[in-house]
Design an enzyme around this catalytic site. Structure first.
Site: not given
Length: 264
Positions: A106-108, A110
């Site tokens: 679920g990296c937003g 970064c």
């Protein structure tokens, strides 16, 4: 070419005491654009065509699914690769805004290289009336029927699309909250449903989810967990209808472009 639907949505795992439980599947997915690696994310292996479309749309890389000329999945050394052939215009747009994402669930935001990339200027959404709050409240009663994986194994986020009458039409589940929303936005865009209706997510709302909604042209976002202060500020700037639906209270309206229509 590999069919990602061949992968199980969940698997039964035995505990050390001997009982068995269904646990959600999770796989690394590398998104490769015109032969160049763009991002690696952990995803649930379902609705991945919609995910790739929604991810590229909500990141501003494409503006229409027709800009994806080809999409193939390959299984490479315990990971999935989505090989995307972009139209020339999309490729140049991507090169201008290129970033590298760390491989996280679920990296937003970064991996971004500048503040300007984290908080870009986005055009405001068209004015859209707030849905009636009674319609919003009624959504909660439908949610369990639209989360089959969550009912089976838990540990999943979900995103839902409901029409203007508050009837849920589709849902997407994933280990990542951003992924679930991207899957839904991709499905919605491919079905050509326009900007009506509303999107509901089971997670909190941070600023990048507001950005994804704006890039996809979706005017109404309802969250089951509270939004952040920055998400509210950006929603007001962009004209996004942003509502929080607490478990035991009525909807909280944090941003609206136009008042809800009066019910007779």
């Amino acid at each position: 070419m590999f069919d990602p639907d061949a992968l199980p949505d969940y698997q039964f795992v035995t505990t050390l005491s001997g009982d068995s439980h269904a646990l959600a599947s999770e796989v690394p997915l590398a998104v490769v654009l015109n032969g160049i690696s763009h991002a690696v994310m952990m995803v649930s292996p379902n609705q991945l065509d919609a995910f790739v479309t929604g991810f590229l749309l909500s990141e501003g890389i494409i503006r229409h699914h027709r800009e994806i000329h080809d999409l193939e999945f390959h299984w490479r050394d315990r990971a999935l690769e989505a090989s995307v052939t972009l139209a020339n215009g999309s490729h140049y747009r991507w090169q201008e805004h290129r970033r590298s994402l760390a491989g996280r669930t679920g990296c937003g935001l970064c991996g971004l290289e500048s503040i300007g990339q984290a908080l870009p200027d986005l055009p405001p959404l068209p004015a859209t009336s707030l849905p009636p709050l009674t319609t919003v409240e009624a959504l909660r009663r439908q949610l369990d029927d639209w989360q089959p994986l969550g009912q089976e194994c838990g540990a999943l986020h979900a995103a839902f699309y409901a029409d203007d009458q508050g009837r849920i039409q589709h849902s997407c589940e994933d280990v990542g909250r951003h992924n679930a929303l991207d899957k839904l936005l991709g499905w919605h865009h491919r079905h050509g449903l326009g900007s009506g209706g509303m999107v509901l997510i089971t997670s909190r709302c941070s600023v990048e989810l507001v950005q994804k909604m704006a890039r996809a042209g979706q005017p109404t976002l309802i969250t089951l967990a509270a939004p952040t202060e920055l998400a509210v500020r950006l929603a007001r700037t962009l004209g996004l209808n942003l509502l929080h639906l607490p478990r035991r209270q009525g909807p909280r309206v944090y941003s609206c472009h136009a008042p809800a229509p009066q019910t007779p």
